[in-house]
Design an enzyme around this catalytic site. Structure first.
Site, PDB file in Angstrom:
ATOM      1  N   ARG A 288       0.846  -1.191   0.000  1.00 24.57           N
ATOM      2  CA  ARG A 288       0.000   0.000   0.000  1.00 24.57           C
ATOM      3  C   ARG A 288       0.882   1.241   0.000  1.00 24.57           C
ATOM      4  O   ARG A 288       1.873   1.304   0.730  1.00 24.57           O
ATOM      5  CB  ARG A 288      -0.929   0.042   1.220  1.00 24.57           C
ATOM      6  CG  ARG A 288      -1.651   1.386   1.346  1.00 24.57           C
ATOM      7  CD  ARG A 288      -2.874   1.362   2.225  1.00 24.57           C
ATOM      8  NE  ARG A 288      -3.418   2.707   2.414  1.00 24.57           N
ATOM      9  CZ  ARG A 288      -4.154   3.361   1.510  1.00 24.57           C
ATOM     10  NH1 ARG A 288      -4.413   2.790   0.343  1.00 24.57           N
ATOM     11  NH2 ARG A 288      -4.603   4.567   1.746  1.00 24.57           N
TER      12      ARG A 288
ATOM     13  N   ASP B  79      -4.728  16.876  -6.848  1.00 25.40           N
ATOM     14  CA  ASP B  79      -3.798  15.995  -6.141  1.00 25.40           C
ATOM     15  C   ASP B  79      -2.382  16.340  -6.575  1.00 25.40           C
ATOM     16  O   ASP B  79      -2.051  16.237  -7.759  1.00 25.40           O
ATOM     17  CB  ASP B  79      -4.118  14.531  -6.464  1.00 25.40           C
ATOM     18  CG  ASP B  79      -3.464  13.542  -5.511  1.00 25.40           C
ATOM     19  OD1 ASP B  79      -2.414  13.886  -4.937  1.00 25.40           O
ATOM     20  OD2 ASP B  79      -4.005  12.434  -5.348  1.00 25.40           O
TER      21      ASP B  79
ATOM     22  N   SER C 156      -0.232   7.922   2.080  1.00 26.27           N
ATOM     23  CA  SER C 156       0.269   9.278   2.289  1.00 26.27           C
ATOM     24  C   SER C 156       0.028   9.706   3.723  1.00 26.27           C
ATOM     25  O   SER C 156      -1.058   9.487   4.272  1.00 26.27           O
ATOM     26  CB  SER C 156      -0.417  10.251   1.329  1.00 26.27           C
ATOM     27  OG  SER C 156      -0.144   9.913  -0.008  1.00 26.27           O
TER      28      SER C 156
ATOM     29  N   ARG D  73       0.402  14.925  -5.219  1.00 26.33           N
ATOM     30  CA  ARG D  73       1.334  13.891  -4.768  1.00 26.33           C
ATOM     31  C   ARG D  73       2.137  13.308  -5.927  1.00 26.33           C
ATOM     32  O   ARG D  73       1.731  13.384  -7.081  1.00 26.33           O
ATOM     33  CB  ARG D  73       0.567  12.760  -4.060  1.00 26.33           C
ATOM     34  CG  ARG D  73       0.019  13.151  -2.708  1.00 26.33           C
ATOM     35  CD  ARG D  73      -0.832  12.038  -2.119  1.00 26.33           C
ATOM     36  NE  ARG D  73      -2.061  11.817  -2.884  1.00 26.33           N
ATOM     37  CZ  ARG D  73      -2.986  10.930  -2.561  1.00 26.33           C
ATOM     38  NH1 ARG D  73      -2.815  10.153  -1.505  1.00 26.33           N
ATOM     39  NH2 ARG D  73      -4.080  10.809  -3.302  1.00 26.33           N
TER      40      ARG D  73
ATOM     41  N   CYS E 181      -1.005  11.372   6.998  1.00 22.51           N
ATOM     42  CA  CYS E 181      -2.193  12.158   7.344  1.00 22.51           C
ATOM     43  C   CYS E 181      -2.170  12.358   8.853  1.00 22.51           C
ATOM     44  O   CYS E 181      -2.652  11.515   9.609  1.00 22.51           O
ATOM     45  CB  CYS E 181      -3.466  11.451   6.895  1.00 22.51           C
ATOM     46  SG  CYS E 181      -4.981  12.345   7.339  1.00 22.51           S
TER      47      CYS E 181
END
Length: 362
Positions: free
Chosen positions: A217, A294, A220, A296, A222
């Site tokens: 996985r 987004d 990100s 990222r 958080c």
């Protein structure tokens, strides 16, 4: 000698300069630009910038759309700063927190002549420093000499621009055994980029077989969800559910990537939360701040997996963009493993927006 900083190191130094309120100098094709992040600018440096010439404010097209300013330069707009405009005006243009209470900030005079390349690089630099993408600029006749006289960081555009959008290599620094609730057979690997920027982590469960697809996985960071247990998102439950499934299967790798708030940083994420309280959804809030949906960079995760010796993954995600990026980076995604957990009354609208506007499979 090799004591001088490399270009990637100077880029990271430039990001730190912008965050401290220092301007940086960008140069290319016989032109140069002094650029300062509006968010960190103070009155003294604003006066110094004005003394050098007519300042121009560069903002993204996303922010310009909210302000009804014409963006002639594709992804950005160059706004002529009025002679009587102070820090308050600049920050009101850069930061949308008071847009609803003070909606009429214009009309704006935007430039359409000349190359916006240096302005575009300055905005990209501010974004990568996780600052609001609004940069005050002044043209310079000799950028390299000016930077030398004032001790400022100088970046040549031809060399710096590709580096701004490149993901540098990450190298393993250290790893150690960490028994966890999800699995006593846990191990944390720390990866650090060459330029000294933010580190990322790989949480390994068991001893995954490098010749087989690994359950993986890309998570990100958080802070609000993972640490505080925020009910506004599903990040914390996803983190714990992913680790739990890896523990049940006996092997897996969770990449904990320091890309808070979809890559805009915690401060901007809190700004987005404040806008959500005004009635905007998560995508609209990002756009009003001047960011894309987004920001990222999932190439980071792919690089870490390759560094660890994995070539095939069973990817735990609801985001098809992650699958596409893994495959584009040469990793074979043999299976997308759904991860549908953590829905609350407080985040139901947020999840619906992710599905409708960002293509998440929920």
């Amino acid at each position: 000698m090799t004591l001088a900083p490399t270009l990637p190191e100077r880029l990271n130094r430039a990001r730190a300069d912008l965050r401290m309120g220092l301007p940086v100098v960008l140069g290319g094709d016989g032109t140069a630009l002094l650029a300062a992040a509006v968010e960190a600018l103070d009155a003294t440096r604003l006066a110094d910038l004005r003394a050098l010439g007519a300042p121009v404010l560069a903002i993204t097209a996303r922010r310009a759309e909210t302000l009804k300013a014409r963006a002639y330069d594709g992804g950005l707009a160059r706004i002529t700063v009025p002679g009587d405009a102070g820090l308050g005006w600049l920050r009101a243009v850069a930061d949308p927190k008071d847009d609803l209470s003070m909606p009429m900030k214009g009309p704006f005079a935007t430039l359409r002549d000349g190359s916006p390349a240096l302005h575009r690089a300055a905005i990209a630099l501010a974004k990568s420093a996780q600052l609001l993408p609004a940069v005050l600029t002044v043209a310079l006749p000799d950028g390299l000499a000016f930077a030398g006289r004032h001790g400022l960081t100088f970046l040549p555009l031809a060399e710096a621009e590709p580096e701004l959008f490149r993901t540098g290599p990450l190298h393993a620094v250290v790893s150690a055994r960490v028994p966890m609730v999800a699995s006593e057979a846990g191990r944390v690997h720390v990866f650090r980029p060459d330029d000294g920027s933010v580190e990322h982590y790989a949480i390994q469960i068991g001893q995954p077989d490098r010749s087989a697809p690994v359950l993986a996985r890309l998570h990100s960071a958080c802070f609000t969800g993972d640490v505080l247990g925020s009910l506004k998102c599903d990040c914390g439950p996803q983190l714990r559910a992913a680790l739990a499934q890896m523990g049940q299967e006996g092997a897996g790798v969770l990449l904990y990537l320091n890309q808070e708030g979809r890559g805009i940083g915690l401060a901007n994420k809190m700004r987005a939360y404040a806008l959500q309280d005004q009635g905007f959804d998560t995508v609209e809030a990002n756009h009003r701040l001047g960011f894309e949906d987004d920001e990222r960079d999932f190439r980071i995760g792919a690089g870490i997996l390759r560094e660890m010796g994995f070539r095939k993954v069973r990817l735990m995600t609801n985001n098809p963009a992650k699958v596409a990026m893994m495959q584009a980076q040469g990793l074979e995604v043999t299976e997308r493993v759904a991860l549908k957990v953590g829905e609350t009354a407080q985040n139901r609208a947020y999840l619906a927006t992710k599905a409708a506007k960002s293509g998440h499979l929920l």
